[in-house]
Design a protein around this motif. Sequence first.
Motif, PDB file in Angstrom:
ATOM      1  N   ASP A  12       0.830  -1.212   0.000  1.00 57.88           N
ATOM      2  CA  ASP A  12       0.000   0.000   0.000  1.00 57.88           C
ATOM      3  C   ASP A  12       0.864   1.261   0.000  1.00 57.88           C
ATOM      4  O   ASP A  12       0.570   2.241  -0.683  1.00 57.88           O
ATOM      5  CB  ASP A  12      -0.909   0.033   1.250  1.00 57.88           C
ATOM      6  N   GLN A  13       1.918   1.213   0.807  1.00 57.32           N
ATOM      7  CA  GLN A  13       2.818   2.371   0.865  1.00 57.32           C
ATOM      8  C   GLN A  13       3.452   2.615  -0.500  1.00 57.32           C
ATOM      9  O   GLN A  13       3.513   3.746  -0.982  1.00 57.32           O
ATOM     10  CB  GLN A  13       3.899   2.139   1.933  1.00 57.32           C
ATOM     11  N   LEU A  14       3.896   1.517  -1.132  1.00 59.38           N
ATOM     12  CA  LEU A  14       4.534   1.655  -2.444  1.00 59.38           C
ATOM     13  C   LEU A  14       3.540   2.245  -3.450  1.00 59.38           C
ATOM     14  O   LEU A  14       3.899   3.119  -4.252  1.00 59.38           O
ATOM     15  CB  LEU A  14       5.048   0.289  -2.922  1.00 59.38           C
ATOM     16  N   ALA A  15       2.303   1.790  -3.370  1.00 56.58           N
ATOM     17  CA  ALA A  15       1.286   2.300  -4.311  1.00 56.58           C
ATOM     18  C   ALA A  15       1.075   3.797  -4.096  1.00 56.58           C
ATOM     19  O   ALA A  15       0.959   4.569  -5.061  1.00 56.58           O
ATOM     20  CB  ALA A  15      -0.021   1.530  -4.118  1.00 56.58           C
ATOM     21  N   GLU A  16       1.059   4.230  -2.843  1.00 53.89           N
ATOM     22  CA  GLU A  16       0.833   5.652  -2.564  1.00 53.89           C
ATOM     23  C   GLU A  16       2.010   6.497  -3.090  1.00 53.89           C
ATOM     24  O   GLU A  16       1.817   7.542  -3.724  1.00 53.89           O
ATOM     25  CB  GLU A  16       0.651   5.876  -1.047  1.00 53.89           C
ATOM     26  N   VAL A  17       3.213   5.992  -2.837  1.00 53.39           N
ATOM     27  CA  VAL A  17       4.417   6.701  -3.286  1.00 53.39           C
ATOM     28  C   VAL A  17       4.424   6.782  -4.816  1.00 53.39           C
ATOM     29  O   VAL A  17       4.716   7.832  -5.409  1.00 53.39           O
ATOM     30  CB  VAL A  17       5.667   5.950  -2.748  1.00 53.39           C
ATOM     31  N   GLN A  18       4.061   5.664  -5.436  1.00 52.00           N
ATOM     32  CA  GLN A  18       4.032   5.628  -6.896  1.00 52.00           C
ATOM     33  C   GLN A  18       3.037   6.646  -7.459  1.00 52.00           C
ATOM     34  O   GLN A  18       3.339   7.356  -8.420  1.00 52.00           O
ATOM     35  CB  GLN A  18       3.636   4.229  -7.369  1.00 52.00           C
ATOM     36  N   ALA A  19       1.879   6.715  -6.807  1.00 52.82           N
ATOM     37  CA  ALA A  19       0.849   7.648  -7.282  1.00 52.82           C
ATOM     38  C   ALA A  19       1.366   9.085  -7.206  1.00 52.82           C
ATOM     39  O   ALA A  19       1.151   9.890  -8.128  1.00 52.82           O
ATOM     40  CB  ALA A  19      -0.419   7.485  -6.452  1.00 52.82           C
ATOM     41  N   ILE A  20       2.089   9.418  -6.139  1.00 53.45           N
ATOM     42  CA  ILE A  20       2.603  10.790  -5.999  1.00 53.45           C
ATOM     43  C   ILE A  20       3.608  11.103  -7.115  1.00 53.45           C
ATOM     44  O   ILE A  20       3.500  12.113  -7.796  1.00 53.45           O
ATOM     45  CB  ILE A  20       3.244  11.008  -4.600  1.00 53.45           C
ATOM     46  N   VAL A  21       4.587  10.194  -7.316  1.00 56.17           N
ATOM     47  CA  VAL A  21       5.628  10.530  -8.300  1.00 56.17           C
ATOM     48  C   VAL A  21       5.062  10.564  -9.730  1.00 56.17           C
ATOM     49  O   VAL A  21       5.531  11.335 -10.563  1.00 56.17           O
ATOM     50  CB  VAL A  21       6.889   9.613  -8.212  1.00 56.17           C
TER      51      VAL A  21
END
Length: 355
Positions: A12-21
């Motif tokens: 989930d954290q990776l998905a959130e970070v990915q969405a931001i970048v």
Amino acid sequence: MIIPRDPHFTADQLAEVQAIVHEFGCTITPIPGQTRSVYAIKGDERHELMINRLEGLSYVSKVETIQSPYKLMDMKSGLAGHRIQIGGKTLAQELFVCAGQCTIDPKNPAFFIETAHAVKEAGADVIRGGVWKPRTSPHAYQGSSEAIHILMRAREETGLPVNTEVMDEDQLRIALDAGVDMIQVGARNALNYSLLKKIGELTRESGTPVLLKRGMHMGPIDEFICAAEYIVANGNPNVMFCPRGTLPNLDGYRNHPDESITPLLKQKSWAPVVVDPSHSVGRAIYVPHAALSAVSYGADGLVIESHVDAKKGIGDDPKQAIHPDVLANLIADAREIYSRARRYSQAYLAQPATV
Ligand code: PEP
Ligand code: MN
């Protein structure tokens, strides 16, 4: 590069970070290390708002933007403490030795098996054996996929990890499927960026260590480090630099010995330096000198061609390979020098690179 607070991001954290970048036109490549992962931002990572938003996440420790052409290989990178392990040995902590034949002769498999046992006895950590060979002349022996079975038999019989060179994606897949433990990129492919990217991608899961030789034509040190960056940026941080001599050659030697770049590499990048003295000087009688010299310069390891009966070998073995008895003495001497040389490298490793 994003350094997580815990060793790894959750999905989930990776998905959130990915969405931001993504909002800023960037993507994320996870780089899994032995104990922790870092996450490379690909694209223009200098957007201040993007960095602020990432650093605002509770599970992000910090975001590093290094204005270096090799931000992952740089000493200031979050990977600086990364350590590579091969066959129970941790590189840059004890001397690492990979030894064996330049070329496996499928017509004489017994030689390779005998060599494999002998180099193990001599103290090598990994057995090298060329399955496919990059040859200057298209008429010279080019290697054969058949030899992979001989390489893997040596692994089975000795219990040691094995290394071989690959020149293209097909060979890479065959080697990885067979279970080869360490992949070599030769001097002729040192700047083959498509191959380097493919190696990073296809070894992302396994983390198979990659020995990256220096290109033959005395390119700048930063170019060498950037080539390693291609592998790491595509997912595999287990890369070793291998100076192996450059052209034009020093009269009488096969190449121009370049083990002296070891301290410079070690000061600029965290990746271990594993020198190949065999291709550097190109004559068996000079190899021990070049090997000990490399260790004096602070090398973390050596790749040495060795053969039980070199004159009956093929490829480089008749001229370059040292006998396993010589290898045994050489490894013992190199270990002594290694511990002494470390005193000096510790001193400059504490200082930033000025070159
Ligand atoms: C080898 O290791 O046998 C070899 C071909 O090396 P290089 O790419 O350094 O010439
Ligand atoms: Mn060779």
